[in-house]
Enzyme design. Structure first.
Site, mmCIF file in Angstrom:
data_model
loop_
_atom_site.group_PDB
_atom_site.id
_atom_site.type_symbol
_atom_site.label_atom_id
_atom_site.label_comp_id
_atom_site.label_asym_id
_atom_site.label_seq_id
_atom_site.Cartn_x
_atom_site.Cartn_y
_atom_site.Cartn_z
ATOM 1 N N GLY A 121 2.995 9.329 -2.302
ATOM 2 C CA GLY A 121 2.519 8.870 -3.880
ATOM 3 C C GLY A 121 0.941 9.527 -4.535
ATOM 4 N N GLY A 127 0.764 10.172 -8.182
ATOM 5 C CA GLY A 127 0.228 9.357 -9.551
ATOM 6 C C GLY A 127 -0.602 8.992 -9.870
ATOM 7 N N GLY A 150 -2.277 6.688 -6.895
ATOM 8 C CA GLY A 150 -2.532 6.800 -5.702
ATOM 9 C C GLY A 150 -3.243 8.353 -5.712
ATOM 10 N N ARG A 152 5.502 15.685 -1.407
ATOM 11 C CA ARG A 152 7.158 17.169 -1.970
ATOM 12 C C ARG A 152 7.005 18.465 -1.533
ATOM 13 N NH1 ARG A 152 10.239 13.238 -5.544
ATOM 14 N NH2 ARG A 152 8.604 12.930 -5.875
ATOM 15 N N LYS A 154 -4.358 18.533 -9.394
ATOM 16 C CA LYS A 154 -4.190 17.506 -8.224
ATOM 17 C C LYS A 154 -4.616 17.788 -7.534
ATOM 18 C CE LYS A 154 -2.694 13.775 -11.459
ATOM 19 N NZ LYS A 154 -1.746 12.373 -11.965
ATOM 20 N N LYS A 160 11.273 -6.227 -4.619
ATOM 21 C CA LYS A 160 10.041 -6.252 -4.307
ATOM 22 C C LYS A 160 9.776 -7.314 -2.652
ATOM 23 C CE LYS A 160 7.130 -4.240 -8.008
ATOM 24 N NZ LYS A 160 5.586 -4.075 -8.807
ATOM 25 N N ARG A 213 9.302 -6.984 0.716
ATOM 26 C CA ARG A 213 8.703 -7.654 1.890
ATOM 27 C C ARG A 213 9.542 -8.399 3.109
ATOM 28 N NH1 ARG A 213 4.217 -11.447 -2.340
ATOM 29 N NH2 ARG A 213 3.028 -10.265 -2.460
#
Lengths: 306, 306
Positions: free
Chosen positions: B9, B12, B15, B34, B46, B131, B135
């Protein structure tokens, strides 16, 4: 061995970022702090954070030469980060650096456009000539220096898309100064701090002006508006203000409220941040020297405002 | 020897900051990218900056297990930073980490309130339970992990002084949710990145949730408003919205527009970010572990908005 760095103005916004970058880069870091700062709740919170991070806080002030000499003798590098209106208060600091005799690099309080390159004649109430005066003093005293020419901080003017007076970017109408094709430069303050710290031990920046002109951070007003329009998926209604109209507006607006307009005139009408080639005018550029520094682009910054 | 870090990522916002912090801390840094990102002008800019900074860009995606295993085998640490709605897409990543067998630390995409501590019952459209599900999967597979619980990013909700829908802080009227005494936590995104990177090689954060609750960044809505009023030297007109009224508002506002209200409810009415003691609930706190990291306080952030 990393140089020991003394930062003056460590409770200010840029000074704090400089201390952060200095600590992060493992420089032994010192801050010169006035007695009164410890009793100011806002400043004392920052001082606690810096002290916890290992920054050595020394008591002193720009008005007290003995305190300056004593602090300077403990370090190799001095970076000054004080408000623009106090720039001439660095005269005593320059004398103290001369007296101490140990400083390998002095970075005076500039952090804007290159005062030897701006072309705003007498419009700026000596904003740039005061910075140039300090340069000449440093050079006359043969103090080793680096001047940091970072152009605009992103948090200045960019949050309004260069609309003086606004607090957030326009969503209906936008004013474009000049023909909108002249390019200015914005750099994030924390990136300016990182580039500054990186330069202090670099022989390539000794007695040089270090310019920041990152490829992703140089845009004209027309380009900025176009990027913003794409982001919000809407065309803005544009009003163009000619150079003559802008000059009248600057004269009609009382000081210091007109300074934003002066900076817009300098950057986006006169092109003071980009009209010259950096290398061929005897200067160096930060992203060329330090490609390993990751910096924030204007496009990314505008993303956070959309 | 600093661990090799793979960031997923990397184009982002978070990221990119993670990659910046990783490079700055001298970790050999890798980004999974990607194919399509290279032809997106914003992302490719970036990627160029990261590549110039020495980040190794590997082609692959969360949907392609072979590309994941191949990338993971080159590193010691995996940090995932993807949009919240894609959290469950990490299932394949967990399998790939298991298969690769070389990862000393995995930091899954969380970067918010602790999903095992929130108490918003069924209001959050499974935002937190997804999330938590990741975990449990990580723990069942015995993958070494650190969970980063940074609470709110400063650029989320704080620019409006916790006024969902606004883009800048109010200057006339302010709405306070609950009685305004419950404390929430805001941390600057770049500071979250720095704390995250600092934790990867630290045995004290192994198989732990690392909370960020810096002393200068924990405030109630009443306190935030008071700080802001002092900054702009003006008293705001206050409207209090009770828990019951807020719950009705959440139900009446369509998803996903109501999520800001859900987060406000969680943090400033239920107190989900601060109701528990960090140490005694088997967690560790970032500024306690790393006092040497200089962070930005809420007061300093609000200064930039005034």
């Amino acid at each position: 061995m990393k140089s020991k760095i003394l930062i003056i103005g460590v409770t200010g916004s840029l000074g704090f970022d400089l201390a952060k970058a200095s600590v992060q880069a493992s420089h032994p870091t010192y801050g010169l702090v006035r007695d009164s700062a410890f009793s100011d709740p806002n400043k004392s919170q920052k001082l606690q954070i810096l002290s916890d991070a290992g920054v050595t806080l020394l008591k002193g002030s720009l008005q007290d030469e003995e305190s300056l000499v004593e602090a300077i003798k403990q370090v190799d590098v001095v970076i000054c980060s004080i408000p623009s209106k106090l720039v001439l208060d660095q005269k005593l600091l320059v004398q103290a650096i001369k007296r101490a005799g140990c400083i390998k690099r002095f970075i005076p309080s500039e952090f804007g456009s290159d005062p030897d390159k701006t072309r705003v004649s007498d419009l700026d109430y000596n904003f740039y000539s005061r910075k140039a005066e300090i340069r000449r003093l440093i050079e006359a005293e043969h103090i080793p220096y680096t001047y940091i020419c970072c152009n605009f901080f992103m948090r200045y003017l960019l949050p309004s898309l260069v609309q003086p007076g606004l607090k957030s970017p326009p969503r209906e109408k936008v004013t474009i100064y000049g023909d909108g094709t002249i390019k200015g430069v914005f750099v994030k303050q924390s990136d300016v701090a990182a580039f500054t710290i990186r330069s202090v031990d670099d022989p390539r920046t000794l007695n040089m002006a270090l310019h920041l002109r990152p490829p992703g951070n140089v845009y004209s007003m027309n380009e900025l508006v176009e990027i913003w329009e794409t982001k919000i998926d809407k065309e803005l209604q544009k009003t163009y203000i000619s150079e003559e109209e802008l000059l009248i507006k600057i004269k009609e607006t009382p000081y210091p409220d007109n300074m934003e307009l002066v900076f817009v005139y300098s950057a986006f009408v006169k092109g003071d941040q980009t009209y010259f080639d950096i290398e061929s005018s005897g200067r160096v550029e930060g992203t060329q020297l330090y490609p390993q520094l990751v910096y924030t682009t204007i496009i990314e910054y505008l993303d956070t405002l959309a």
